[in-house]
Scaffold this motif. Structure first.
Motif, mmCIF file in Angstrom:
data_model
loop_
_atom_site.group_PDB
_atom_site.id
_atom_site.type_symbol
_atom_site.label_atom_id
_atom_site.label_comp_id
_atom_site.label_asym_id
_atom_site.label_seq_id
_atom_site.Cartn_x
_atom_site.Cartn_y
_atom_site.Cartn_z
ATOM 1 N N THR A 187 0.718 -1.205 0.039
ATOM 2 C CA THR A 187 0.112 0.100 0.158
ATOM 3 C C THR A 187 0.964 1.316 -0.057
ATOM 4 N N GLU A 220 -3.057 -2.848 -3.231
ATOM 5 C CA GLU A 220 -4.190 -2.153 -2.973
ATOM 6 C C GLU A 220 -4.633 -1.615 -4.413
ATOM 7 N N THR A 247 -6.753 -6.408 -2.784
ATOM 8 C CA THR A 247 -8.074 -5.889 -2.633
ATOM 9 C C THR A 247 -9.112 -5.882 -3.882
ATOM 10 N N HIS A 273 -9.908 -11.803 -1.038
ATOM 11 C CA HIS A 273 -10.377 -10.796 -1.984
ATOM 12 C C HIS A 273 -11.592 -10.138 -1.588
ATOM 13 N N TYR A 274 -12.228 -9.292 -2.176
ATOM 14 C CA TYR A 274 -13.553 -8.425 -1.806
ATOM 15 C C TYR A 274 -14.574 -8.667 -2.742
ATOM 16 N N ALA A 300 -15.667 -5.028 2.997
ATOM 17 C CA ALA A 300 -15.135 -3.938 3.032
ATOM 18 C C ALA A 300 -15.661 -3.104 4.280
ATOM 19 N N ARG A 309 -11.014 -1.107 1.539
ATOM 20 C CA ARG A 309 -10.770 -2.476 1.515
ATOM 21 C C ARG A 309 -9.013 -2.443 1.871
ATOM 22 N N TYR A 310 -8.745 -3.355 2.343
ATOM 23 C CA TYR A 310 -7.141 -3.552 3.031
ATOM 24 C C TYR A 310 -6.417 -4.814 2.345
ATOM 25 N N THR A 311 -5.316 -4.594 2.124
ATOM 26 C CA THR A 311 -4.466 -5.879 1.645
ATOM 27 C C THR A 311 -4.285 -6.427 2.765
#
Length: 315
Positions: A187, A220, A247, A273-274, A300, A309-311
């Protein structure tokens, strides 16, 4: 690899710890020796940990000539004591059989990755021209210089934020035997400022002609990467593609599905994943002959009307 426990296997071999004193344990098959000193000597002068230096020298004296795979864990407190790159390089004549090296097998409890003082890891490739596998982990003072290395097959760089300069130096290197490249981009909050444009020579297939596995992980900008990979010339010659730990959302998944065929892949790793459940299922269904990993779904965070969203790994 994980930041919450030490590696149990490396370079296809079980990891066996080197005692800080006494003889090495007997082994009846090839192993990856793991050398570490988790102690903290309270020094803050950027000096090599003396206990680690002594332990490393004892180990090389005991087994150096026959060591083929080495894992380096804590080298003291990695936020204060710099990585033993110079020591490793100086020992190269006494480690003639070394073919695989992992520098930085340090858990989050031992040191945050963003604090780890590592240095220029390309010096290891210069010192070990027969090295075939190099995995490094780091954050602070973490760099790479363009290098020529004829035998390196696998290069993995783990970070919570990989600088653009580091990525560029890797891509400017001459690595004709490289088949496996894994970059944890991270990030921007932790120095990971590389963008898709910085990866253009790699995605265009202009670098590393033997590349068969590409990991652009812990990023990210995973959706941007997916959109670029949907038409990237490098993809048709890959066997494994890894966008895990990042993300990735429905937008990126849709781009992958709408882009060039991925049915030639053996593996597609999208874990952490998202994606909506329906999107993940559609990816798996669209690639029936591919081992698609959509495990570890994330939600999220919503705050003040914004979605975050976060790694998997940042600090």
């Amino acid at each position: 690899m994980t930041f919450f426990s030490h590696a149990e296997r490396f370079a296809g071999r079980p990891v066996v710890d080197v005692p800080l004193d006494g003889p090495l344990p007997a082994v009846d098959a090839p192993v990856s020796w793991r050398l570490s000193d988790p102690g903290w000597d309270q020094r803050t002068d950027d000096a090599l940990s003396e206990p680690f230096r002594a332990a490393f020298d004892r180990f090389v004296a005991q087994a150096g000539a026959r060591v083929q795979s080495l894992v380096v864990g804590p080298w003291g407190y990695a936020a204060f004591n710099p990585a033993p790159i110079a020591q490793l390089c100086a020992a190269a004549p006494r480690l003639p059989a070394l073919r695989a090296l992992f520098l930085g097998d340090i858990t989050v409890e031992e040191c945050e990755v963003s604090w780890m003082k590592v240095g220029d890891v390309s010096e290891l490739l210069t010192a070990y021209p027969a090295l075939e596998v190099l995995r490094v982990r780091g954050g602070a003072d973490f760099s790479f210089s363009p290098v020529r290395h004829a035998r390196l097959r696998e290069l993995a760089v783990e970070s919570g934020g990989l600088p653009r300069a580091f990525v560029g130096a890797v891509l400017d290197s001459d690595l004709p035997a490289l088949t496996d490249l894994e970059l944890w981009l991270g990030t921007s909050d932790y120095g990971g400022d590389a963008q898709v444009t910085d990866l253009a020579p790699l995605l265009a297939g202009e670098r590393f002609p033997q590349l068969r596995r590409l990991g652009l992980c812990n990023s990210e900008i995973a959706d941007d990467l997916a959109r670029a990979l949907a038409s990237a010339p490098v993809v048709p010659r890959l066997q494994r593609l890894d966008l895990s730990m990042g993300t990735l959302g429905d937008e990126g998944a849709a781009a992958l599905l709408a882009g060039q065929p991925l049915t030639h892949l053996a593996e597609l790793d999208l874990s952490h994943h998202y994606l909506a459940e329906e999107t993940a299922a559609s990816l798996v269904a669209a690639l029936p002959g591919v081992a698609v990993d959509v495990s570890d779904p994330q939600e999220a965070d919503e705050y003040d009307g914004e979605s975050y969203r976060y790694t998997a790994v940042s600090e």
